[in-house]
Motif scaffolding. Structure first.
Motif, PDB file in Angstrom:
ATOM      1  N   MET A   1       6.844 -21.997  -2.348  1.00  0.00           N
ATOM      2  CA  MET A   1       5.990 -22.039  -3.547  1.00  0.00           C
ATOM      3  C   MET A   1       6.840 -21.938  -4.805  1.00  0.00           C
ATOM      4  O   MET A   1       6.622 -22.618  -5.787  1.00  0.00           O
TER       5      MET A   1
ATOM      6  N   LEU B   1       7.549 -11.311  -7.748  1.00  0.00           N
ATOM      7  CA  LEU B   1       6.752 -12.538  -7.648  1.00  0.00           C
ATOM      8  C   LEU B   1       6.005 -12.813  -8.946  1.00  0.00           C
ATOM      9  O   LEU B   1       5.981 -13.931  -9.437  1.00  0.00           O
TER      10      LEU B   1
ATOM     11  N   ARG C   1      -2.221 -16.066  -6.566  1.00  0.00           N
ATOM     12  CA  ARG C   1      -1.080 -15.493  -5.853  1.00  0.00           C
ATOM     13  C   ARG C   1      -1.288 -14.002  -5.588  1.00  0.00           C
ATOM     14  O   ARG C   1      -0.980 -13.499  -4.512  1.00  0.00           O
TER      15      ARG C   1
ATOM     16  N   ARG D   1       6.384 -15.931 -11.417  1.00  0.00           N
ATOM     17  CA  ARG D   1       5.275 -16.816 -11.787  1.00  0.00           C
ATOM     18  C   ARG D   1       5.131 -16.894 -13.298  1.00  0.00           C
ATOM     19  O   ARG D   1       4.944 -17.967 -13.864  1.00  0.00           O
TER      20      ARG D   1
ATOM     21  N   SER E   1      -3.835 -13.702  -2.799  1.00  0.00           N
ATOM     22  CA  SER E   1      -3.314 -14.040  -1.466  1.00  0.00           C
ATOM     23  C   SER E   1      -2.327 -12.979  -0.986  1.00  0.00           C
ATOM     24  O   SER E   1      -2.298 -12.643   0.201  1.00  0.00           O
TER      25      SER E   1
END
Lengths: 209, 170
Positions: B1, A17, A161, A21, A164
């Motif tokens: 997302m 992730l 992110r 990003r 969360s």
């Protein structure tokens, strides 16, 4: 305490992730920066009234000579684009045009013209294109500001992110019922014990080994 | 997302692609000069015979200032076109050549062989070329009778282009 299966899954996904990003942010930064540069190039027009800038008026600086003149000539020439080269400064090119332009820079500095007057002289003929460092004013500011803003936005997205994801993992832990947790732990333990038994399985040793 | 961020990235890249498309659709031979519509830069040069030439001497009638050299093949191509035009516009337009990074002897030899279309001015230190924002040869500047630059042509001129640009200046 062994981590839950879901938490383990979340932890495994986390680096992916973050990389996704960061790549997105890099893409955004690059896109905006290039867009800013493209706009700057597209709007590279001479400032109003610069057409008569070849009449520069009186020198606004101090006449230079000797080693100081040579050093300043190099410095100023590094910020002037060689018009017949591919992305080279006048200081770095040996083309006839660059050599002639460098000689003009030197002569102007020796006569006491300021750096800005020298840039204005070349800009009057070639436009803002001739400056390797566009002036940080007006729309050109996009080139300086946009990357910083985009990076800040990117870091904010990454931070949000990460937070969360961490919250979700904690919530998973809290929500997992005790019997299920025990079951998962027992399953994991059983797998682990199986592997240990396999590893400890007696092997027949040959004589002399 | 992930999809949202990817979409945002694409939205940022899209304008970049538009700029790229606009850039590719432009004529690379057409380089905008900040001098268009402005008074031509002053110069003080001598021709091959040592005669002085400056901007003042050109004013009063339209002028064509061509930066050229013998090492430049397109300059050789356009040479007969300029010879012909200088004859057709003999009393109406002043044709002037400025030598770009070349030797006077070579210019003399070429002019003797291929004909004269105007004075060939020697530009020591390329001061005139830099003042006019010249990138290479040939480049041609069209001046009206008041000395205002009305057009810059990058690359060789053609008879049609000369006629089209000079007609409104006469």
């Amino acid at each position: 305490m062994m981590p839950s299966a879901k938490k383990l899954q979340n932890m495994r996904r986390l680096p992916g992730l973050v990389v996704a990003r960061l790549l997105s942010i890099a893409l955004l930064s690059m896109g905006l920066s290039l867009m800013g540069a493209g706009l700057t190039t597209a709007q590279s027009q001479p400032p109003p009234g610069s057409g008569d800038a070849f009449v520069l008026g009186l020198p606004e600086g101090t006449p230079l000579s000797g080693r100081l003149l040579d050093e300043r000539t190099e410095e100023v020439s590094r910020d002037i684009r060689c018009p017949v080269c591919q992305g080279l400064a006048v200081a770095d090119s040996f083309s006839d045009t660059a050599v002639a332009m460098k000689a003009e820079v030197k002569q102007m500095l020796a006569e006491g013209y300021s750096d800005e007057q020298v840039f204005a002289y070349f800009e009057a003929s070639y436009g803002e294109f001739i400056r390797l460092n566009p002036t940080a004013e007006g729309f050109n500011m996009v080139v300086w500001i946009a990357p910083v803003i985009v990076l800040l936005i990117g870091f904010s997205i990454v931070a949000l992110r990460l937070r969360s994801a961490s919250k979700a993992a904690r919530a998973d832990d809290a929500d997992t019922s005790e019997p299920l947790r025990e079951q998962v732990e027992e399953d994991d333990l059983a797998d682990y014990l199986d592997r240990v038994r396999k590893d400890l399985k007696p092997t027949k040793l040959e004589p002399g080994t | 997302m992930n999809r949202k961020i990817l979409l945002a990235g694409l939205l940022v890249i899209a304008p970049l692609l538009v700029f790229l498309g606009i850039g590719l659709s432009k004529n690379p031979m057409q380089i905008d000069s900040p001098l268009i519509g402005k008074p031509a830069p002053e110069f003080d040069l001598e021709d091959l015979d040592g005669q002085p030439w400056n901007l003042e001497r050109l004013q009063g009638r339209p002028a064509v200032i061509n930066f050229w050299a013998t090492w430049c093949q397109p300059c050789i191509w356009e040479h007969p076109i300029l010879v012909d035009a200088s004859r057709r516009y003999r009393d109406q337009v002043q044709f002037v050549g400025v030598i770009l990074h070349d030797e006077p002897d070579r210019i003399r030899a070429m002019v003797a062989q291929r004909g004269v279309w105007g004075p060939s001015l020697i530009d020591p230190g390329s001061t005139a070329a830099i003042a006019y924002g010249v990138y290479g040869a040939p480049e041609t500047y069209f001046l009206d009778k008041d000395g205002i630059i009305v057009h810059k042509q990058v690359g060789p001129v053609t008879p049609e282009l000369l006629d089209e640009l000079l007609a409104p200046l006469l």
